[in-house]
Motif scaffolding. Structure first.
Motif, mmCIF file in Angstrom:
data_model
loop_
_atom_site.group_PDB
_atom_site.id
_atom_site.type_symbol
_atom_site.label_atom_id
_atom_site.label_comp_id
_atom_site.label_asym_id
_atom_site.label_seq_id
_atom_site.Cartn_x
_atom_site.Cartn_y
_atom_site.Cartn_z
ATOM 1 N N ARG A 52 69.803 48.366 10.019
ATOM 2 C CA ARG A 52 68.854 48.856 9.026
ATOM 3 C C ARG A 52 68.607 50.357 9.152
ATOM 4 O O ARG A 52 67.499 50.843 9.007
ATOM 5 N N GLY A 53 69.650 51.095 9.514
ATOM 6 C CA GLY A 53 69.554 52.543 9.584
ATOM 7 C C GLY A 53 68.943 53.073 10.863
ATOM 8 O O GLY A 53 68.674 54.270 10.971
ATOM 9 N N SER A 54 68.754 52.219 11.870
ATOM 10 C CA SER A 54 68.168 52.658 13.133
ATOM 11 C C SER A 54 68.791 51.861 14.278
ATOM 12 O O SER A 54 69.777 51.163 14.089
ATOM 13 N N TYR A 55 68.202 51.973 15.453
ATOM 14 C CA TYR A 55 68.719 51.240 16.606
ATOM 15 C C TYR A 55 68.235 49.796 16.565
ATOM 16 O O TYR A 55 67.332 49.433 15.814
ATOM 17 N N SER A 56 68.821 48.978 17.414
ATOM 18 C CA SER A 56 68.515 47.549 17.408
ATOM 19 C C SER A 56 67.119 47.277 17.957
ATOM 20 O O SER A 56 66.589 48.025 18.773
ATOM 21 N N SER A 57 66.543 46.169 17.536
ATOM 22 C CA SER A 57 65.231 45.770 18.052
ATOM 23 C C SER A 57 65.317 45.439 19.538
ATOM 24 O O SER A 57 64.359 45.658 20.284
ATOM 25 N N THR A 58 66.457 44.957 19.977
ATOM 26 C CA THR A 58 66.645 44.665 21.402
ATOM 27 C C THR A 58 66.556 45.952 22.213
ATOM 28 O O THR A 58 65.899 45.996 23.258
ATOM 29 N N PHE A 59 67.208 47.020 21.724
ATOM 30 C CA PHE A 59 67.119 48.309 22.413
ATOM 31 C C PHE A 59 65.691 48.841 22.382
ATOM 32 O O PHE A 59 65.179 49.329 23.391
ATOM 33 N N LYS A 60 65.044 48.757 21.237
ATOM 34 C CA LYS A 60 63.660 49.241 21.113
ATOM 35 C C LYS A 60 62.758 48.520 22.101
ATOM 36 O O LYS A 60 61.919 49.142 22.767
ATOM 37 N N ASN A 61 62.910 47.216 22.215
ATOM 38 C CA ASN A 61 62.088 46.455 23.146
ATOM 39 C C ASN A 61 62.304 46.942 24.582
ATOM 40 O O ASN A 61 61.343 47.179 25.317
ATOM 41 N N PHE A 62 63.560 47.131 24.982
ATOM 42 C CA PHE A 62 63.845 47.640 26.329
ATOM 43 C C PHE A 62 63.265 49.042 26.514
ATOM 44 O O PHE A 62 62.650 49.345 27.531
ATOM 45 N N HIS A 63 63.453 49.866 25.507
ATOM 46 C CA HIS A 63 62.979 51.246 25.578
ATOM 47 C C HIS A 63 61.454 51.310 25.707
ATOM 48 O O HIS A 63 60.923 52.220 26.335
ATOM 49 N N ASP A 64 60.755 50.330 25.155
ATOM 50 C CA ASP A 64 59.299 50.291 25.292
ATOM 51 C C ASP A 64 58.865 50.093 26.748
ATOM 52 O O ASP A 64 57.791 50.532 27.142
ATOM 53 N N LEU A 79 75.139 57.057 21.855
ATOM 54 C CA LEU A 79 76.255 56.487 21.134
ATOM 55 C C LEU A 79 75.723 55.421 20.183
ATOM 56 O O LEU A 79 74.879 54.614 20.577
ATOM 57 N N ALA A 80 76.194 55.429 18.945
ATOM 58 C CA ALA A 80 75.794 54.419 17.963
ATOM 59 C C ALA A 80 77.032 53.869 17.277
ATOM 60 O O ALA A 80 77.940 54.617 16.929
ATOM 61 N N THR A 81 77.062 52.560 17.097
ATOM 62 C CA THR A 81 78.167 51.916 16.400
ATOM 63 C C THR A 81 77.660 51.345 15.086
ATOM 64 O O THR A 81 76.654 50.652 15.048
ATOM 65 N N ALA A 82 78.376 51.653 14.012
ATOM 66 C CA ALA A 82 77.979 51.189 12.683
ATOM 67 C C ALA A 82 79.061 50.285 12.100
ATOM 68 O O ALA A 82 80.253 50.559 12.256
ATOM 69 N N GLY A 83 78.624 49.230 11.439
ATOM 70 C CA GLY A 83 79.573 48.383 10.732
ATOM 71 C C GLY A 83 80.146 49.105 9.535
ATOM 72 O O GLY A 83 81.298 48.936 9.176
ATOM 73 N N GLY A 84 79.339 49.961 8.927
ATOM 74 C CA GLY A 84 79.780 50.781 7.795
ATOM 75 C C GLY A 84 80.032 52.198 8.261
ATOM 76 O O GLY A 84 80.592 52.430 9.319
#
Length: 152
Positions: A52-64, A79-84
């Motif tokens: 959704r144009g940002s990092y994953s919720s899993t990463f956000k949770n860890f980062h918190d 590093l960011a990987t995009a499907g598009g």
């Protein structure tokens, strides 16, 4: 980074016990061990898929769970990987959140568009695009160089 001489460690957030962050609880699941690993690292390579144009919720949770204590005097590569084809907003979000916890993000970063066509997953994951592989290896070297400078 390992090829450049760094001792490396991988945190696979999909394979750890990390419940949703709750600010009133000190340790939850594997959070204490994971934050200690980050705190003891001189450098971190942080990667996330684009959702959704940002990092994953899993990463956000860890980062918190991680704050300035964990990232103080730490060089971070992104590093960011995009499907598009769009990963720029994700990298900017990552830079902002790392800056807010006093990490030092290196100028180099890697965005991978259409990642499924350039990265093989499975038991032996690897980047199949030569230019992208070189850029990713450079990111590891740059983080190592800055981590060594900050430590020294």
């Amino acid at each position: 980074a390992g090829d450049a001489g760094a001792e490396t460690d991988l945190i696979d957030l999909g394979a750890v016990d990390l419940p949703l962050y709750h600010p009133d609880e000190d340790a939850q699941g594997d959070s204490e061990a994971l934050t200690r690993r980050v705190r003891e690292a001189d450098g971190v390579l942080a990667g996330t898929p684009v959702y959704r144009g940002s990092y994953s919720s899993t990463f956000k949770n860890f980062h918190d769970f991680c704050g300035s204590t964990e990232y103080e005097n730490t060089a971070v590569g992104l590093l960011a990987t995009a499907g598009g084809g769009s990963y720029g907003g994700t990298l900017e979000h990552l830079r902002s959140t790392f800056r807010n916890v006093h990490a030092w993000t290196v100028p180099d970063e890697v965005g991978i568009e259409r990642a499924s066509s350039k990265v093989e997953t499975g038991t032996d994951p690897r980047i199949t695009d030569e230019d992208l592989r070189r850029r990713t290896e450079r990111l590891g070297r740059v983080v190592l160089e800055h981590a060594e400078r900050m430590r020294g």
